[in-house]
Motif scaffolding. Structure first.
Motif, PDB file in Angstrom:
ATOM      1  N   ASN A 104      89.917 -11.558 -30.596  1.00 61.65           N
ATOM      2  CA  ASN A 104      91.188 -12.031 -30.056  1.00 61.65           C
ATOM      3  C   ASN A 104      92.073 -12.630 -31.152  1.00 61.65           C
ATOM      4  OD1 ASN A 104      92.987 -12.777 -27.795  1.00 61.65           O
ATOM      5  ND2 ASN A 104      92.407 -14.858 -28.318  1.00 61.65           N
ATOM      6  N   LYS A 105      91.502 -13.517 -31.963  1.00 62.29           N
ATOM      7  CA  LYS A 105      92.294 -14.161 -33.012  1.00 62.29           C
ATOM      8  C   LYS A 105      92.733 -13.159 -34.072  1.00 62.29           C
ATOM      9  CE  LYS A 105      90.240 -18.779 -32.632  1.00 62.29           C
ATOM     10  NZ  LYS A 105      89.468 -19.824 -33.369  1.00 62.29           N
ATOM     11  N   GLY A 106      91.824 -12.263 -34.468  1.00 64.58           N
ATOM     12  CA  GLY A 106      92.173 -11.275 -35.478  1.00 64.58           C
ATOM     13  C   GLY A 106      93.266 -10.343 -35.010  1.00 64.58           C
ATOM     14  N   LEU A 107      93.214  -9.947 -33.739  1.00 64.47           N
ATOM     15  CA  LEU A 107      94.246  -9.083 -33.177  1.00 64.47           C
ATOM     16  C   LEU A 107      95.591  -9.803 -33.140  1.00 64.47           C
ATOM     17  CD1 LEU A 107      95.307  -6.602 -31.679  1.00 64.47           C
ATOM     18  CD2 LEU A 107      94.391  -7.588 -29.559  1.00 64.47           C
ATOM     19  N   LEU A 108      95.593 -11.047 -32.670  1.00 66.11           N
ATOM     20  CA  LEU A 108      96.845 -11.803 -32.594  1.00 66.11           C
ATOM     21  C   LEU A 108      97.435 -12.038 -33.986  1.00 66.11           C
ATOM     22  CD1 LEU A 108      95.928 -14.388 -29.808  1.00 66.11           C
ATOM     23  CD2 LEU A 108      97.446 -12.416 -29.615  1.00 66.11           C
ATOM     24  N   ALA A 109      96.563 -12.231 -34.981  1.00 65.01           N
ATOM     25  CA  ALA A 109      97.061 -12.409 -36.346  1.00 65.01           C
ATOM     26  C   ALA A 109      97.777 -11.149 -36.830  1.00 65.01           C
ATOM     27  CB  ALA A 109      95.902 -12.750 -37.284  1.00 65.01           C
ATOM     28  N   LEU A 110      97.237  -9.977 -36.517  1.00 63.87           N
ATOM     29  CA  LEU A 110      97.897  -8.730 -36.900  1.00 63.87           C
ATOM     30  C   LEU A 110      99.225  -8.564 -36.162  1.00 63.87           C
ATOM     31  CD1 LEU A 110      94.825  -6.314 -36.981  1.00 63.87           C
ATOM     32  CD2 LEU A 110      96.078  -7.215 -38.947  1.00 63.87           C
ATOM     33  N   ILE A 111      99.253  -8.966 -34.891  1.00 68.32           N
ATOM     34  CA  ILE A 111     100.505  -8.906 -34.124  1.00 68.32           C
ATOM     35  C   ILE A 111     101.535  -9.863 -34.725  1.00 68.32           C
ATOM     36  CG2 ILE A 111     101.552  -9.382 -31.869  1.00 68.32           C
ATOM     37  CD1 ILE A 111      98.897  -8.473 -30.603  1.00 68.32           C
ATOM     38  N   TYR A 112     101.077 -11.036 -35.111  1.00 67.05           N
ATOM     39  CA  TYR A 112     101.946 -12.013 -35.781  1.00 67.05           C
ATOM     40  C   TYR A 112     102.541 -11.402 -37.053  1.00 67.05           C
ATOM     41  CZ  TYR A 112     103.083 -15.935 -38.865  1.00 67.05           C
ATOM     42  OH  TYR A 112     103.716 -16.779 -39.737  1.00 67.05           O
ATOM     43  N   LYS A 113     101.694 -10.785 -37.879  1.00 65.36           N
ATOM     44  CA  LYS A 113     102.153 -10.193 -39.130  1.00 65.36           C
ATOM     45  C   LYS A 113     103.169  -9.086 -38.879  1.00 65.36           C
ATOM     46  CE  LYS A 113     100.490  -7.714 -43.221  1.00 65.36           C
ATOM     47  NZ  LYS A 113     101.206  -6.450 -42.941  1.00 65.36           N
ATOM     48  N   GLY A 114     103.041  -8.394 -37.740  1.00 64.90           N
ATOM     49  CA  GLY A 114     103.955  -7.300 -37.435  1.00 64.90           C
ATOM     50  C   GLY A 114     105.340  -7.723 -37.021  1.00 64.90           C
ATOM     51  N   GLY A 115     105.571  -9.038 -36.911  1.00 63.67           N
ATOM     52  CA  GLY A 115     106.917  -9.517 -36.595  1.00 63.67           C
ATOM     53  C   GLY A 115     107.129  -9.927 -35.155  1.00 63.67           C
ATOM     54  N   ALA A 116     106.084 -10.388 -34.476  1.00 68.65           N
ATOM     55  CA  ALA A 116     106.206 -10.797 -33.071  1.00 68.65           C
ATOM     56  C   ALA A 116     107.178 -11.963 -32.913  1.00 68.65           C
ATOM     57  CB  ALA A 116     104.830 -11.180 -32.534  1.00 68.65           C
ATOM     58  N   LEU A 117     107.802 -12.019 -31.741  1.00 66.63           N
ATOM     59  CA  LEU A 117     108.775 -13.060 -31.423  1.00 66.63           C
ATOM     60  C   LEU A 117     108.185 -14.070 -30.449  1.00 66.63           C
ATOM     61  CD1 LEU A 117     111.889 -10.752 -30.803  1.00 66.63           C
ATOM     62  CD2 LEU A 117     111.206 -11.860 -32.952  1.00 66.63           C
ATOM     63  N   ASP A 118     108.774 -15.260 -30.437  1.00 68.25           N
ATOM     64  CA  ASP A 118     108.357 -16.299 -29.500  1.00 68.25           C
ATOM     65  C   ASP A 118     109.035 -16.055 -28.152  1.00 68.25           C
ATOM     66  OD1 ASP A 118     109.225 -19.151 -28.236  1.00 68.25           O
ATOM     67  OD2 ASP A 118     107.237 -19.248 -29.134  1.00 68.25           O
ATOM     68  N   PRO A 119     108.262 -15.994 -27.048  1.00 69.38           N
ATOM     69  CA  PRO A 119     108.843 -15.676 -25.739  1.00 69.38           C
ATOM     70  C   PRO A 119     109.854 -16.702 -25.219  1.00 69.38           C
ATOM     71  CG  PRO A 119     106.464 -15.367 -25.720  1.00 69.38           C
ATOM     72  CD  PRO A 119     106.796 -16.083 -26.994  1.00 69.38           C
ATOM     73  N   LEU A 120     109.823 -17.919 -25.715  1.00 71.87           N
ATOM     74  CA  LEU A 120     110.704 -18.955 -25.184  1.00 71.87           C
ATOM     75  C   LEU A 120     111.879 -19.286 -26.096  1.00 71.87           C
ATOM     76  CD1 LEU A 120     108.041 -21.361 -23.642  1.00 71.87           C
ATOM     77  CD2 LEU A 120     109.347 -19.556 -22.548  1.00 71.87           C
ATOM     78  N   THR A 121     111.833 -18.851 -27.349  1.00 69.61           N
ATOM     79  CA  THR A 121     112.950 -19.108 -28.257  1.00 69.61           C
ATOM     80  C   THR A 121     113.561 -17.823 -28.796  1.00 69.61           C
ATOM     81  OG1 THR A 121     111.591 -19.190 -30.265  1.00 69.61           O
ATOM     82  CG2 THR A 121     111.811 -21.252 -28.996  1.00 69.61           C
ATOM     83  N   ASN A 122     112.829 -16.732 -28.654  1.00 66.27           N
ATOM     84  CA  ASN A 122     113.236 -15.420 -29.170  1.00 66.27           C
ATOM     85  C   ASN A 122     113.336 -15.398 -30.696  1.00 66.27           C
ATOM     86  OD1 ASN A 122     113.662 -12.754 -28.364  1.00 66.27           O
ATOM     87  ND2 ASN A 122     115.885 -12.931 -28.647  1.00 66.27           N
ATOM     88  N   LYS A 123     112.741 -16.396 -31.341  1.00 65.67           N
ATOM     89  CA  LYS A 123     112.743 -16.448 -32.795  1.00 65.67           C
ATOM     90  C   LYS A 123     111.456 -15.814 -33.331  1.00 65.67           C
ATOM     91  CE  LYS A 123     115.297 -20.831 -32.932  1.00 65.67           C
ATOM     92  NZ  LYS A 123     115.216 -22.266 -33.346  1.00 65.67           N
TER      93      LYS A 123
END
Length: 508
Positions: free
Chosen positions: A405-424
């Motif tokens: 789970n953590k490794g997958l989320l880290a890759l998603i983070y690296k890919g440029g994911a946005l924050d759902p509540l700030t859109n940043k």
């Protein structure tokens, strides 16, 4: 204040849970141990090592109570003891010995016979029982549940089906020696029992005291004491390393993981000086390291750890402890860097995540990984995943599959994911928080049943905005941001095609 010191056999504790005589005050937290922690406890008990004492309170008491996780319903007329300190240990023992949790805990006798020191494993019950539906299939596969070992009658029932080519006398010997503590009426747990009429103010103070954060005594602290008289101040060297390489402090802000640096030093000693100078990375192996070798290779370990963490940060999105799959992955990556196998890092990292290769028996596997690297025989091919494999990954419970789970989320983070509540972009935040999202779009705290497909990331700013509940359909929540984390806006679950892209190409 009156209290008595007692000891309870594990049998009696489990029986008390089964009969509703042992319970939790309702103000206790939930059972939070992950399977690895349960396995570590079982390993200590099997070796008949101390596991600490319990703090119990005689009952009944004038406050609400609840059963042990997976335990039976309680009646106030039966209840006579409450657990103030030791809930995690007692619950873990009940789960393993009574075989009642969502996980099956077992011993791999083939590994034992081969001389391995890491023989305890776990698997989700649904998967384990598909592979081993009964005692005969378990014995044929040379795996025994803890409950198969506990009672002598159950053990000999298991032994009836062991393959004919196995030396059963050796199996029996291993149960008596290496697994000696995991037998009925062998292991006792010490406890302090507070009297029933204890003043509630005193009880509150005691509970507050035992739940304060303590300092773990591990191999690092023991080596500090061992090396100090010989002119090598390990604690001082650690402080110097943190000052020189800020990333060490970033990934270990509370200094709970400084032992991981010693493991890396031990691996470097092993490939530089030979196996007789470093047996491995377990605590006993670290304590056996010589002062001369630690002082000689300490600097190499510090530099390699800093380089590895920086590499994981830049290439795999591991920007903080929250997104670190586990430290064994860092040790494995450090081996590739040490031997200049940068060409293999991408495939190895993603394969290790997909297969969760270092989720269990990590110490043994990391040593083997470094040994293979030293021979030059190391090869790796990228695992190809299709929709079925992606669907299987996404359906896994996030809590029990933390590495993945953590490794997958880290890759998603690296890919440029946005924050759902700030859109940043999440990359603009110093800290990442995890939440889950329900099928009706409610963002909430993660529960044990939540799947990897439901886990999303928030920034500091977004996490502060969330409050108790926010509907994803609210205009304040960015649909684009949810999509950037791979969620289908109809089901609010991560989709297979997105996962395949992340794990195969690193793109989102």
């Amino acid at each position: 204040m009156d209290f008595q010191q007692s000891k309870y056999s594990i049998d009696s504790l489990v029986q008390r849970v089964r009969s509703g005589k042992l319970a939790l005050p309702d103000f206790q937290r939930d059972f939070v141990w992950e399977p690895k922690e349960v396995v570590d406890l079982l390993d200590s008990i099997s070796r008949q090592w101390p596991i600490g004492s319990l703090l119990l309170l005689s009952g009944p008491q004038p406050f609400a109570f609840r059963p042990i996780n997976s335990g039976p319903e309680l009646s106030v007329s039966d209840l006579d003891l409450y657990i103030l300190d030791g809930q995690q240990r007692v619950t873990a023992l009940f789960h393993a010995i009574a075989d009642v949790s969502d996980f099956c805990y077992f011993v791999d006798f083939q590994e034992l016979l081969n001389g391995s020191d890491e023989v305890f494993s776990w698997e989700r019950r649904s998967k384990f029982e598909r592979q081993y539906p009964d005692v005969k299939s378990r014995a044929k596969g040379m795996v025994a549940l803890v409950t198969d070992l506990w009672e002598i009658s159950k053990f000999y029932e298991w032994m009836r089906f062991v393959p004919e080519n196995i030396d059963t006398s050796q199996v029996i010997h291993l149960r008596q020696t290496r697994l000696g503590g995991l037998q009925s009426k062998v292991y006792d747990v010490f406890a302090i029992v507070l009297e029933q009429d204890i003043d509630l103010e005193a009880l509150a103070r005691i509970f507050e005291t035992i739940n304060r954060k303590g300092v773990d005594l591990d191999a690092f602290e023991l080596l500090v004491a061992k090396l100090y008289p010989h002119g090598f101040n390990l604690k001082e060297e650690w402080e110097k390393a943190r000052e020189e390489f800020r990333i060490l402090g970033d990934f270990d802000p509370d200094e709970k993981h400084k032992l991981e640096l010693l493991k890396l030093v031990s691996l470097i000693i092993r490939i530089s000086e030979g196996k007789k100078f470093s047996r491995g990375v377990r605590q006993g192996d670290l304590l056996a390291l010589s002062k001369e070798n630690i002082s000689t290779y300490w600097r190499d370990g510090v530099s390699l750890m800093a380089e590895t963490l920086q590499f994981a940060k830049l290439n795999f999105g591991v920007i903080s402890p929250e997104l670190l799959p586990n430290w064994a992955m860092i040790h494995g990556l450090a081996g590739l860097i040490k031997f200049h196998r940068y060409d293999a890092t991408e495939a190895w990292w993603r394969n290790s995540l997909i297969e969760q290769h270092y989720a269990q028996a990590a110490n043994t596997k990391i040593v083997a990984h470094w040994d293979i690297l030293r021979t030059g025989a190391f090869t790796v091919e990228k695992v190809q995943i299709g929709e079925d494999k992606a669907r299987e990954i996404l359906a896994k419970p996030a809590g029990a599959n933390g590495l993945l789970n953590k490794g997958l989320l880290a890759l998603i983070y690296k890919g440029g994911a946005l924050d759902p509540l700030t859109n940043k972009p999440l990359q603009s935040s110093q800290r990442i928080a995890f939440r889950s999202i329900s099928s009706d779009g409610v963002i909430r705290r993660i529960r044990s049943v939540d799947k990897i497909s439901q886990i999303i990331m928030l920034s500091d700013e977004g996490d502060k905005k969330i409050g108790r509940q926010i509907l994803a359909s609210d205009p304040k929540v960015s649909q684009l941001a949810l999509s950037s984390q791979g969620l289908d806006l109809g089901t609010y679950e991560r989709v297979e095609a997105f996962l395949i892209n992340v794990l195969q190409s690193g793109e989102i």
